[in-house]
Enzyme design. Sequence first.
Site, PDB file in Angstrom:
ATOM      1  N   HIS A 119       0.962  -1.413   0.354  1.00  0.00           N
ATOM      2  CA  HIS A 119       0.305   0.121  -0.017  1.00  0.00           C
ATOM      3  C   HIS A 119       1.004   1.360   0.198  1.00  0.00           C
ATOM      4  CE1 HIS A 119       1.178   0.062   4.006  1.00  0.00           C
ATOM      5  NE2 HIS A 119       0.416  -1.276   4.549  1.00  0.00           N
TER       6      HIS A 119
ATOM      7  N   HIS B 263       4.176   0.878   1.975  1.00  0.00           N
ATOM      8  CA  HIS B 263       4.795   0.185   1.991  1.00  0.00           C
ATOM      9  C   HIS B 263       6.340   1.521   0.603  1.00  0.00           C
ATOM     10  CE1 HIS B 263       3.303  -2.940   2.986  1.00  0.00           C
ATOM     11  NE2 HIS B 263       4.050  -3.492   3.603  1.00  0.00           N
TER      12      HIS B 263
END
Length: 291
Positions: A34, A37
């Site tokens: 997501h 990250h």
Amino acid sequence: MELIAEKSAFRALCESRRRQAGTIGLVPTMGALHEGHLSLVRFARAANDFIVLSVFVNPLQFQEDADLSAYPRDLESDVKAAEAEGVDAVFAPSVEEMYPLGEPAVTVRPGRLAEILEGRARPGHFEGVATVVAKLFSLAGACRAYFGEKDYQQLLVVRGLVADLELPVEVVGCPVVREPDGLALSSRNRRLSERERKAATALSRALVAGRRSVERQVRDPEEVERAMRAVLEDERLVEPDYASVGDPATLERPVEIAAPVRLLVAARVGPVRLIDNMAAASSARGAPLIS
Ligand code: AMP
């Protein structure tokens, strides 16, 4: 972009890039990528020549089989997202590749920091984290490694691992990425129902309430903890675990808040356990208080 499943190929690739005088930015993840990250990838890209993202759901750091099997996995879309973000290689080994002899006999015990808060709620969790991160660092060699402050205690454990074992890795901590309503991004959020998703904002609201107390010069950590807990307890769908005020380096509760602190919360919301944290410091002494 390369997709690598074997340790030997990963090690060889990192070695060859370093020989070409490149610096390596490593972003360890458990996948289901997501924006949190991807923000680590952006920090890594800004400071390094070659970016490697690892995707490995590490069984060693899970205590419950149900939690491990329910953990979201989507390598195909992770690879696409990584490529779009300019990652040079994704290292996605199987469990057998990482642990060919089953559970390792030699593991890393991170000490006191691993026994409090998340460590107490999830015995063995940080031993599993430190062991897999030590393996990743050993394979990658000298590099910069990017970790989110979202998992603040984990970040401290990894810093301790690098310092105590003299590993040639510079650990870079990156800020928490949040949804507009404050909820910290997490792969586990995918498992929340609409109502649970709304209730889950109680974690960041609790932290904001705690930070306000600290800013208002509340010096008693237990008073700040009570303020945070009250916000969590106010949500029917939230089952609070801890609401804690800690020293930013050790996470031990100070006797009195006389320096910046870290506020940390954990709670179960529906099927998942969520964690979040925030820095807090009292307003400069003598400065006018904003109400
Ligand atoms: P995970 O896949 O959950 O193990 O996370 C991999 C890395 O991404 C860890 O260093 C996390 O701290 C980081 N991370 C996860 N969520 C966020 C977020 N919302 N903001 C910043 N970093 C994050």
